[in-house]
Design an enzyme around this catalytic site. Structure first.
Site, short mmCIF file in Angstrom:
data_model
loop_
_atom_site.label_atom_id
_atom_site.label_comp_id
_atom_site.label_asym_id
_atom_site.label_seq_id
_atom_site.Cartn_x
_atom_site.Cartn_y
_atom_site.Cartn_z
CG ASP A 336 -1.65 1.27 1.45
OD1 ASP A 336 -2.34 1.68 0.51
OD2 ASP A 336 -1.53 1.86 2.54
CG ASP A 529 -1.30 2.21 6.76
OD1 ASP A 529 -1.73 2.05 5.60
OD2 ASP A 529 -1.23 3.31 7.33
CG ASP A 533 -4.13 -1.33 3.06
OD1 ASP A 533 -4.30 -1.12 1.85
OD2 ASP A 533 -3.54 -0.54 3.81
#
Length: 633
Positions: A336, A529, A533
């Site tokens: 990410d 995080d 996600d």
């Protein structure tokens, strides 16, 4: 896998604490029996027998016999596990009068089993915090214009709602009136709030800023983007297919071989070697004990415990040894962007003012305007610029236009580029250049004329570039998956040297992308995080969360990097590679020992006592070899 119904690494023990209690009862009985003298031989052997049954009840009977039967039915092929072999070995030892040796085998095997259970922390992934983020009420606008608080689950498409400043958006919909800025990080991971006005889409569970607006419901609660996140996490948890450990893969073949070999020895030896049936049965049982995989059973436990302990000291928390083994085998890794590869908050990367203005005065004005704003960009600007003089300016904050204020008879304005018309070609070109690098650019104007530009960006974290370079050097494919625009994603990807960038991604897309990556490259890890996600972290072979990320991301991940330090991920991968090598060393050594004992047993050069002694010695060696990983740098 050796067991098609094998408990997943995050599945709670179905029998609670009972197996552990029985094990310690068996251990206590064995110790008492050892303290008895030969004058109490019957009582001693009785205690050993009871100890064997209680200590091995769950591991041998429940997980050994029951799972062997179940797996054999499922696969329509005999699929035993080492639990069965250890049970038969203990029975064989008792039948030839070696009660203590039989008990010792069970204590070692069951102890190793429970230690591994403890090390892997088999517990269901919590979704409580994720559920708490889901709004439960909404302010429904009634026909008379008043509002009434209703349950979100009762809303229907077409209902009109009011959303006050600071509220959660209760459901997906479209703005009917009003303007605001909304923090959508729960959905797309983007750290920059999105400015919204009439006609724009809004999503459930996102946080409204300072504006108040009315909206029309466009989706039922079960169909919202956030609800889809919940559904995907649940679905992917139920359908996990984590790769079996090395021992589990090897187990059925080894156990079947030993059982067949032992049976053949007992049945054929009287005809081939002129042994008596008594000798044949005795040597067959000695062979069964010799072939029992004590060292093999312990070969992974000390290694994984040492590895997880070492990593914990270095700020990496593992939820199971299986995931460390998977980490060593990854062929691809996806990241990410916001808060993972980047620091998670914007910083001023560049600025420019026209030559004809007093830069010190302009900076004083900018600080005076921005200190009245709660926008994340304001915080970044205030961290960058230090005023010479503290000015007291009355500030107007208009959604869509930015900040305005008057000073010494002039009107100053700070806002996004589309809010200004008097812009020089030079400034337009500079804006285009900085934006292409992934920056968000704001203009500073004096009396409607742009006099300066400030570029802000969520910059890459300190260790991001070195981390990407490490994985690329090993031939591991790297991917950046982000909800940001293509331009921003490509800019960050180019700066870090990432192989592939996938931008404009929604949470459901991330989960699907994980499937594609796994199919295309093989074992795939995902690092993230945010709540957005979570589906991808669960779907990946190894989900890795940043420790400063959301609780949900941490809950559903397999590894957690504390302090958001990506260098810890590199260290974890290096240690996992070494862990894999040490496990193979232990397995090979254990099998050599077993092969040696089988040979000397067939030649009649050993007895039950020597076999057990060699077993325990080899077990000690593999444990000490595993403990070396405590000292890994």
């Amino acid at each position: 896998m050796a067991n098609s119904k094998k408990k997943q690494p995050h599945e709670e023990h179905p029998h609670g604490k009972a197996p552990i209690i029985l094990y310690f009862i068996g251990l206590a009985l064995a110790i008492i029996a050892l303290l008895l003298t030969d004058n109490y031989l019957f009582l001693q052997n009785s205690l050993f027998s009871i100890a064997t049954i209680t200590a091995g009840y769950h591991v041998i009977i429940i997980e050994g016999l029951s799972e062997t039967i179940e797996n054999t039915k499922n696969k329509k092929n005999f699929t035993p596990n080492s639990h069965i072999l250890m049970g038969l070995a203990a029975i064989g030892a008792s039948l030839i009068g070696s009660f203590w040796e039989g008990t010792l085998l069970i204590l070692i095997f069951s102890g190793a089993h429970f230690l591994e259970d403890y090390a892997e922390g088999r517990s269901k992934r919590e979704m409580t915090k994720l559920m708490e983020m889901n709004p439960t009420t909404a302010k429904l606008i009634m026909p008379d214009g008043k509002t009434e608080t209703v349950a979100v689950e009762d809303l229907k498409v077409g209902d009109q709602l009011q959303v006050l400043n600071g509220d959660q958006v209760p459901i997906d919909g479209t703005i009917l009136s009003g303007s605001t800025s909304i923090n959508e990080s729960a959905i797309n991971g983007e750290s920059m709030p999105k400015e919204k006005t009439t006609g724009d889409s809004v999503y459930a569970s996102t946080i409204n800023g300072t504006g108040t607006f009315s909206m029309e419901v466009t989706k039922e609660n079960k169909d919202t983007v956030f609800s889809k996140i919940l559904q995907l996490v649940n679905q992917n948890q139920d359908n996990q297919t984590k790769a079996a450990s090395i021992i589990q893969k090897f187990e059925p073949t080894y156990v079947t071989f030993v059982l067949v070999a032992t049976s053949l020895i007992i049945l054929l030896a009287p005809f081939l070697f002129d042994w008596t049936w008594s000798e044949s049965i005795y040597k067959g049982l000695v062979l069964l004990v010799a072939a029992s995989p004590c060292a093999l059973a312990a070969s992974t436990v000390s290694v994984t415990l040492s590895t997880t302990s070492n990593l914990a000291k270095k700020g990496v928390l593992s939820k199971g040894s299986t995931y460390l083994s998977q980490l060593a085998d990854i062929d691809a890794i996806a990241f990410d962007k916001t808060g993972t590869l980047t620091r998670g908050k914007p910083e001023v990367t560049n600025y420019s003012f026209t030559d004809f203005v007093n830069e010190e005065t302009i900076i004083d004005v900018i600080v005076a305007l921005e200190k009245e704003s709660n926008h994340p960009l304001a915080n970044a600007i205030l961290e960058k610029f230090e005023p010479k003089n503290k000015l007291d300016i009355e500030v107007t904050n208009q959604i869509g236009k930015g900040l305005t204020g008057n000073y010494e008879g002039k009107k100053y304005q700070i806002g996004k580029p589309t809010s200004f018309e008097k812009v020089s070609e030079e400034d337009k070109q500079l804006n285009k250049e900085w934006a292409s690098e992934g920056n968000t650019v704001v203009y500073v104007a004096e009396d409607e004329k742009v006099i300066g530009l400030i570029a802000l960006m969520d910059v890459p974290s300190e260790h991001a570039k070195a981390t990407i370079a490490y994985f690329k050097k090993l031939g591991i494919h790297t991917t950046l998956i982000t909800g940001d625009s293509e331009m921003t994603g490509q800019a960050v990807g180019k700066e870090l040297g990432i192989d592939e960038v996938i931008a404009n991604v929604m949470p459901a897309d991330k989960s699907a992308i994980m499937d594609e990556q796994k199919q295309k490259y093989g074992v795939t890890a995902m690092v993230g995080d945010g709540v957005n996600d979570a589906p991808a972290l669960v779907k990946a072979d190894v989900g890795i969360a940043m420790g400063d990320g959301t609780d949900v991301a941490v809950d559903v991940s397999d590894l957690v990097l504390m302090q958001n330090n990506l260098s810890k991920l590199v260290n974890a991968h290096k240690i996992s590679l070494r862990m894999k090598r040490v496990i193979w060393q232990n397995i090979i050594f254990s099998m050599i020992v077993v092969a040696f004992l089988i040979v000397v047993s067939l030649l009649g050069l050993t007895d039950i006592a020597i076999s057990v002694l060699v077993h325990e010695g080899s077990t000690l060696i593999v444990i000490l070899n595993g403990l070396r990983l405590l000292r890994t740098n």
